[in-house]
Design a protein around this motif. Structure first.
Motif, PDB file in Angstrom:
ATOM      1  N   ARG A  32       0.836  -1.202   0.000  1.00 50.06           N
ATOM      2  CA  ARG A  32       0.000   0.000   0.000  1.00 50.06           C
ATOM      3  C   ARG A  32       0.869   1.251   0.000  1.00 50.06           C
ATOM      4  N   ALA A  56       1.171   1.722   7.038  1.00 45.32           N
ATOM      5  CA  ALA A  56       0.253   1.547   5.910  1.00 45.32           C
ATOM      6  C   ALA A  56      -1.126   1.110   6.373  1.00 45.32           C
ATOM      7  N   ALA A 105       4.660   0.157   0.810  1.00 48.48           N
ATOM      8  CA  ALA A 105       4.807  -0.362   2.174  1.00 48.48           C
ATOM      9  C   ALA A 105       5.372  -1.775   2.160  1.00 48.48           C
TER      10      ALA A 105
END
Length: 201
Positions: A32, A56, A105
């Protein structure tokens, strides 16, 4: 920039935090991205390496318990009190912002490729040109070296800026970076803050 007032030795308790992410939520947070914290007329744009899974999952920068970014920011005098990660959107009112070298992430920064760091460096150069902070402060010397092709860079101010912005390299505030204590990280942030010209009175 907030005035240089003496900083009390003990950190006040930040506002209550939301429940921590579950294991499933952490696993789902891989790859993410999270929004940058930006605003007009930034004194310092702080730059992490990349979001961890905890950040994240919550959408908050430097969010994992044990990360020293927020306590160091307070102890250095950049903020008048200790902010919780969920209060990150208040930073632009103090002339501060947050971004990352790499947007994706991961559980560990080691999962990022050198190409991702270089692409992140190019993105940062574009962001600095757009937002025009006075200083870009990269929290992680190895990430800075790789992203900008500066293999001999060290902690502190850099000889070469990015556009009109000066560049500082700060220690990585992750709790895994045990070589750097909270007091030493705060000291480096304080050096950066004290280097900024005082606003006219």
């Amino acid at each position: 920039m907030p005035p240089a007032n003496p900083v009390p030795p003990a950190d006040p308790v930040p506002p209550a935090r939301t429940a921590p992410p579950t294991r499933a939520e952490l696993d789902a947070a891989a790859d993410r991205t999270i929004d940058d914290v930006l605003g007009p007329s930034l004194d310092v744009l702080f730059c992490g390496i990349n979001p961890g899974l905890y950040s994240a999952a919550t959408g908050h920068h430097f969010a994992r318990p044990g990360n020293r970014f927020w306590p160091a920011l307070y102890r250095s005098g950049f903020t008048p009190r200790l902010f919780a990660p969920a209060e990150q959107w208040e930073l632009p009112s103090y002339g501060l912002g947050i971004t990352n070298v790499a947007a994706r992430a991961t559980a560990q920064a080691a999962e990022l490729s050198p190409e991702e760091f270089r692409e992140g460096g190019a993105r940062l150069a574009r962001l600095v040109a757009e937002v025009r902070p006075r200083v870009l402060a990269v929290a992680g010397v190895t990430a800075y070296r790789t992203a900008f092709g500066r293999p001999r860079a060290a902690i502190g101010p850099q000889e070469t800026g990015i556009g009109d912005a000066a560049v500082w390299v700060l220690p990585n505030p992750s709790g895994l970076n045990a070589h750097w204590t909270l007091d030493r990280i705060a000291g480096e942030m304080r050096r950066l803050r004290e280097s900024l010209p005082r606003p006219a009175t």
